[in-house]
Design an enzyme around this catalytic site. Structure first.
Site, PDB file in Angstrom:
ATOM      1  N   GLY A 296       0.797  -1.236   0.000  1.00  0.00           N
ATOM      2  CA  GLY A 296       0.000   0.000   0.000  1.00  0.00           C
ATOM      3  C   GLY A 296       0.829   1.286   0.000  1.00  0.00           C
ATOM      4  O   GLY A 296       1.871   1.393  -0.656  1.00  0.00           O
TER       5      GLY A 296
ATOM      6  N   ALA B  61     -22.354   1.283  18.493  1.00  0.00           N
ATOM      7  CA  ALA B  61     -23.226   0.338  19.196  1.00  0.00           C
ATOM      8  C   ALA B  61     -22.726  -1.100  19.057  1.00  0.00           C
ATOM      9  O   ALA B  61     -22.904  -1.912  19.956  1.00  0.00           O
ATOM     10  CB  ALA B  61     -24.647   0.453  18.652  1.00  0.00           C
TER      11      ALA B  61
ATOM     12  N   TYR C 102     -11.399   4.851  14.556  1.00  0.00           N
ATOM     13  CA  TYR C 102     -10.385   5.218  13.560  1.00  0.00           C
ATOM     14  C   TYR C 102     -10.269   6.749  13.435  1.00  0.00           C
ATOM     15  O   TYR C 102      -9.178   7.319  13.505  1.00  0.00           O
ATOM     16  CB  TYR C 102     -10.789   4.591  12.230  1.00  0.00           C
ATOM     17  CG  TYR C 102      -9.858   4.836  11.069  1.00  0.00           C
ATOM     18  CD1 TYR C 102      -8.659   4.139  10.944  1.00  0.00           C
ATOM     19  CD2 TYR C 102     -10.189   5.742  10.051  1.00  0.00           C
ATOM     20  CE1 TYR C 102      -7.820   4.340   9.846  1.00  0.00           C
ATOM     21  CE2 TYR C 102      -9.374   5.941   8.957  1.00  0.00           C
ATOM     22  CZ  TYR C 102      -8.186   5.237   8.853  1.00  0.00           C
ATOM     23  OH  TYR C 102      -7.367   5.444   7.779  1.00  0.00           O
TER      24      TYR C 102
END
Ligand code: NAD
Length: 468
Positions: free
Chosen positions: A239, A319, A374
């Site tokens: 990547g 949640a 994140y």
């Protein structure tokens, strides 16, 4: 009913495959027939973006037709003219030649009536600006003025630049803005080389600050300036990390590629390809900072460039998120980097003039559904570089973050089809970026020419609408 659903499903898979294969829309839009089909279907028509494959040229703007404009009483014009000349650009006297590069010195804009200079310069040109052109706006630092009207006038140029980026994006052109302090105009050299050069590809609609807070090194030229520097790139088995390691190696940097033991095969393959040194280590393991310190102390006695690229996602709505996913993301994406920095900076392994770059994300700028963990860490990195920059300025160290948008990597390939297509198209250039595009910005930030830039977060997102 079931058969109809299966057929429909198969058709969807076919379309998915076609579109995800290295962005079919770019290929289609490149031919006259294909462009017609794309138009008929009302699909976005992305153009092929210009990219560089090699290292920095000695004169990075060689042969490019450049047109400079300016508001009255600007303080950057003379310097900009000289930088363009030295970089090999061909100055145009009028728009007739179809400029490849436009630079506007708007440092003289101190009240709204000065805005007219922007209209007068750009309006007649708009139809003749070339594909993949580069526009650089230069404005005064809004905070530097004690006068609210002057500060607001300078800040307004950001709205103009970002809008211009949206209008020119479909042509593959980039528009960026450098706010420059009057005592930092010498530092514009690297800024012009990068933001007017081919390497800017997927960086557009950005505004950054160029200041003199970090002492300038003796030379600001970036051609060959990174030769024999020592760099650590974390998460470089694939990547963006791999592309960054490759790009730095092209500049003659001795790169150390780090990744987790499970990525050993890919890491060794990367290292073989570019002559880098592999280092298998989990950055979040408690002894990682000490192991890194020992490694660099013994092998090189120093580290010049640190690219904190390793990062993970563990997406779920809050949640549904498990504790472990929360903790892992916080540990790897933020805590580990801070612990490594603390050790390497305090032990002087990261020397004076070092460069640190962190991979943030546009999710850290705008937030994203299902990414509370994140986005938290990626926003933390934005705050971290802003807070670290003044503390390290006295040592000549620059600390910046880059925030990629949709980049074509394994991370984004695994996204559901619709989410991936939306991410890929919702930007001014209607396509995803390549790992190399991020690597170009990171490499630039590691050069001496970027010494005016510290504490900034620059997005590589084709002006993505997320976080716009
Ligand atoms: P990727 O998943 O392709 O590569 C990440 C690499 O980091 C992998 O090789 C992985 O093994 C390594 N890694 C993960 N945890 C590690 C650890 N604890 N120690 C050492 N190495 C570890 O990711 P990418 O798409 O190339 O993204 C690179 C960075 O850019 C990440 O920080 C990511 O959050 C950020 N980013 C990517 C995108 C995108 O569109 N791809 C967008 C925004 C931000």
């Amino acid at each position: 009913m079931r058969r109809r659903r299966t057929r429909r499903h198969r058709n969807i898979r076919k379309v998915e495959k076609a579109v995800s294969m290295s962005d079919l829309l770019i290929k289609l839009s490149g031919s006259r027939f294909g462009a017609g089909v794309v138009k008929l279907l009302g699909l976005p028509a992305p153009v092929e973006l210009a990219r560089s494959e090699g290292p920095y040229a000695e004169q990075p703007l060689t042969g490019k037709k450049i047109l400079l404009g300016g508001s009255q009483n600007g303080y950057a014009m003379e310097r900009l003219r000289q930088i363009a000349r030295d970089a090999g650009a061909v100055p145009l006297e009028s728009a007739d030649g179809g400029p490849d590069i436009l630079i506007m010195d708007a440092t003289g804009c101190t009240n709204p009536s000065d805005y007219r200079a922007l209209y007068d310069f750009f309006h007649p040109l708009m139809r003749s600006i070339a594909r993949n052109a580069r526009v650089l706006m230069v404005a005064a630092l809004p905070a530097a003025s004690g006068d609210p009207i002057a500060a607001a006038t300078a800040r307004g140029i950001e709205g103009f630049s970002r809008s211009l980026a949206k209008e020119l994006g479909p042509r593959g052109a980039t528009v960026n803005l450098a706010y420059v302090a009057s005592d930092a105009i010498d530092r514009l050299v690297g800024v012009v080389h990068f933001f007017c050069g081919v390497q800017t590809t997927y960086v557009t609609g950005q505004a950054l600050h160029v200041t003199s807070q970090v002492a300038a090194p003796a030379s600001l030229v970036y051609h060959g300036a990174l030769k024999a520097k020592v760099a650590l790139v974390t998460g470089s088995a694939r990547g963006i990390g791999r592309a960054t390691a490759e790009r730095l190696a092209q500049e003659g940097v001795q790169v150390i590629c780090l990744d987790i033991p499970a990525a050993s095969a890919a890491l060794h393959e990367t290292c073989r390809a570019i002559g880098a040194i592999p280092l298998l280590l989990n950055i979040a393991s408690p002894d990682a900072p000490r192991q890194l310190m020992d490694f660099f102390k013994e092998r090189f006695g120093r580290l010049d460039i640190l690219v904190h690229n390793a990062g993970i996602t563990r997406d779920k709505t809050l949640a549904n998120m498990k504790e472990q996913s929360w903790d892992q993301v916080v540990d790897i994406n933020f805590s580990a980097m801070a612990a490594i920095d603390r050790m390497l900076l305090s032990e002087n392994i990261l020397r004076d003039q070092a460069r640190l770059v962190y991979l943030s994300s546009i999710s850290g700028v705008a937030g994203n559904f299902g990414q509370t963990n994140y986005a938290l860490t990626k926003a933390a990195l934005i705050g971290y570089v802003a807070a670290q920059a003044p503390l390290l300025a006295g040592r000549g160290i620059c600390v910046n973050a880059v925030a990629p948008g949709f980049i074509e990597t394994a991370m984004t390939r695994d996204m559901p089809f619709m989410a991936r297509e939306i991410g890929r198209r919702l930007n001014s250039v209607k396509q995803g970026g390549q790992p190399r595009d991020v690597a170009e910005l990171i490499t630039f930030l590691c050069t001496p020419g970027a010494c005016g830039i510290s504490g900034e977060t620059i997005r590589v997102c084709g002006q993505g609408l997320v976080g716009a």
